[in-house]
Design an enzyme around this catalytic site. Structure first.
Site, PDB file in Angstrom:
ATOM      1  CB  SER A   1      -0.467  -1.720  -4.625  1.00  0.00           C
ATOM      2  OG  SER A   1      -0.178  -3.038  -4.154  1.00  0.00           O
TER       3      SER A   1
ATOM      4  N   GLY B   1      -3.581  -3.090  -7.790  1.00  0.00           N
ATOM      5  CA  GLY B   1      -4.400  -4.149  -8.210  1.00  0.00           C
ATOM      6  C   GLY B   1      -4.333  -4.851  -9.709  1.00  0.00           C
TER       7      GLY B   1
ATOM      8  CG  ASN C   1      -2.667  -7.611  -7.096  1.00  0.00           C
ATOM      9  OD1 ASN C   1      -3.275  -7.830  -5.759  1.00  0.00           O
ATOM     10  ND2 ASN C   1      -2.239  -6.484  -7.675  1.00  0.00           N
TER      11      ASN C   1
ATOM     12  CG  ASP D   1      -1.503  -3.741   4.031  1.00  0.00           C
ATOM     13  OD1 ASP D   1       0.144  -3.908   4.277  1.00  0.00           O
ATOM     14  OD2 ASP D   1      -1.983  -3.311   3.086  1.00  0.00           O
TER      15      ASP D   1
ATOM     16  CG  HIS E   1       0.144  -2.463   0.293  1.00  0.00           C
ATOM     17  ND1 HIS E   1      -1.060  -2.959   0.555  1.00  0.00           N
ATOM     18  CD2 HIS E   1       0.146  -2.585  -1.175  1.00  0.00           C
ATOM     19  CE1 HIS E   1      -1.828  -3.411  -0.442  1.00  0.00           C
ATOM     20  NE2 HIS E   1      -1.006  -3.145  -1.471  1.00  0.00           N
TER      21      HIS E   1
END
Length: 209
Positions: free
Chosen positions: A40, A67, A97, A183, A186
């Site tokens: 991402s 992802g 991830n 967040d 990101h």
């Protein structure tokens, strides 16, 4: 067997397969100077002005899929996205991830991708962006990412045309600001510029020499 180095297609994910096919098709019709590969953090840079400001003029293709783990990216680089292009620079960011794996496993996954890229594109310079910090405060996932970056950074010192870039997003007190990552993972436009402005300068230098 280390799962991070076993090429994998995400189970029952049709959208992932569609994205991969689209990237393979793009690679067949374009001749990029720069490619970006990863999850991402790579894919979402296209949503911000820095992409059009800095990377579109360099003739860049973005092969990010949200992802993705190391094993997913490894499958993609083995299955088409590199088969019709000869970029001069590859920017790679993956591993964030792989939260259920160890630092050694994740590092081996990243290095397996590097090896695959080099086998297909021996003249391509690879810039690995280290795993970004996540969470507002220090936490186990941050420690995991830091350990991966340390291992990969040490390993690539002996590999020609490969370097690790460690992003600097943390405040002096160790916190991560929402100004840089809304967040706490990101990047925002500000965060992306902090990460990618120096990378852009490095890429320009490579392309000009």
């Amino acid at each position: 067997m280390n799962p991070c180095i076993v090429p994998t297609i995400p189970f029952n994910d049709e959208e992932w397969k569609i994205q991969h096919k689209r990237y393979v098709a793009e690679a067949k019709t374009q001749d990029p100077n720069v490619i970006l590969i990863g999850a991402s953090i790579i894919q979402l840079i296209q949503c911000y002005p820095i992409w059009n400001d800095k990377f579109v003029p360099l003739n860049s293709l973005n092969f990010g899929i949200c992802g993705d783990r190391t094993q997913d990216v490894l499958w993609r680089v083995q299955n088409g996205i590199l088969d019709h292009i000869t970029p001069k620079v590859c920017i790679l960011n993956v591993g964030s991830n792989n939260v259920d794996n160890t630092p050694v496993e994740i590092s081996e996954g990243i290095l397996a991708i590097v090896g695959e890229i080099q086998s297909k594109l021996p003249d391509c310079y690879i810039i690995i962006i280290g795993i970004l910090p996540r969470g507002p405060y220090p936490n186990p996932l941050r420690i995991l990412g830091t350990q991966v970056n340390e291992i990969v950074g040490e390993k690539v010192k002996s590999i020609s045309k490969v370097e690790l870039f460690k992003p600097h997003l943390l405040q002096p007190d160790g916190t991560l600001s929402q100004e840089d990552a809304m967040d706490y993972l990101h990047p925002t436009e500000i965060g992306y510029r902090k990460i990618f402005n120096p990378i852009f300068e490095r890429v320009k230098n490579i392309l000009e020499n």
